[in-house]
Scaffold this motif. Structure first.
Motif, PDB file in Angstrom:
ATOM      1  N   ASP A 299      12.235  87.089  42.551  1.00 16.32           N
ATOM      2  CA  ASP A 299      12.647  88.067  41.554  1.00 16.32           C
ATOM      3  C   ASP A 299      13.491  89.181  42.170  1.00 16.32           C
ATOM      4  O   ASP A 299      13.301  90.369  41.891  1.00 16.32           O
TER       5      ASP A 299
ATOM      6  N   ALA B  77      16.437  94.500  45.336  1.00 13.07           N
ATOM      7  CA  ALA B  77      15.297  94.615  44.426  1.00 13.07           C
ATOM      8  C   ALA B  77      15.291  96.028  43.869  1.00 13.07           C
ATOM      9  O   ALA B  77      15.871  96.941  44.456  1.00 13.07           O
ATOM     10  N   ASN B  78      14.657  96.190  42.720  1.00 15.06           N
ATOM     11  CA  ASN B  78      14.498  97.497  42.082  1.00 15.06           C
ATOM     12  C   ASN B  78      15.826  98.057  41.592  1.00 15.06           C
ATOM     13  O   ASN B  78      15.985  99.263  41.472  1.00 15.06           O
TER      14      ASN B  78
ATOM     15  N   GLN C 122      10.767  97.820  39.835  1.00  8.17           N
ATOM     16  CA  GLN C 122       9.942  96.934  40.652  1.00  8.17           C
ATOM     17  C   GLN C 122       9.209  97.776  41.699  1.00  8.17           C
ATOM     18  O   GLN C 122       9.709  97.973  42.802  1.00  8.17           O
TER      19      GLN C 122
ATOM     20  N   HIS D  12       9.167  96.673  45.372  1.00 10.98           N
ATOM     21  CA  HIS D  12      10.477  96.154  45.757  1.00 10.98           C
ATOM     22  C   HIS D  12      10.595  95.867  47.252  1.00 10.98           C
ATOM     23  O   HIS D  12      11.229  94.884  47.642  1.00 10.98           O
TER      24      HIS D  12
ATOM     25  N   LEU E 126       8.947  92.544  47.821  1.00 11.32           N
ATOM     26  CA  LEU E 126       9.749  91.457  47.257  1.00 11.32           C
ATOM     27  C   LEU E 126      10.904  91.076  48.178  1.00 11.32           C
ATOM     28  O   LEU E 126      11.125  89.905  48.460  1.00 11.32           O
TER      29      LEU E 126
END
Length: 115
Positions: A29, A44-45, A50, A53, A56
């Motif tokens: 993701d 991410a984010n 998120q 993040h 991730l």
């Protein structure tokens, strides 16, 4: 690698590798921003909140290293071995936008991206 292979062979290797990275981006993701030559940028984010993040992107990076190490450089020349990559992490504020209209690109701007 580019000294040992023809440009079309380098492109084939990167296509096989980035295809796998794209699957990892979906799995973890994270958002694939772009590829620049042999660089693959994912974040991410950015497009949604998120809170985890960092986790991730770290898990994505670890899987990307393993995936690269399992990707053969040239399918017709297995003696060339497998791809090795390095990963980097940057954290901080960015601004994102689509720029241009002939070949529009989604870009990230800011010191976080440039340093």
């Amino acid at each position: 690698i580019s000294r040992m292979l023809q440009p079309i062979e380098v492109m084939d290797m990167l296509d096989r590798l980035y295809f796998k990275f794209d699957a990892l981006a979906r799995k973890h993701d994270v958002f694939k921003v772009e590829t620049i030559g042999d660089a693959y940028m994912a974040v991410a984010n950015l497009v949604k909140d998120q809170p985890k993040h960092t986790e991730l992107i770290a898990r994505f990076a670890l899987d990307a290293i393993q995936t690269a190490n399992e990707t053969i450089i040239h399918e017709g020349q297995p003696d060339l071995g497998f791809v090795n990559i390095r990963v980097g992490f940057h954290s901080g504020p960015v601004v994102s936008s689509v720029v241009g209209n002939l070949n529009p690109r989604f870009c990230l701007f800011g010191d976080t991206v440039n340093t």
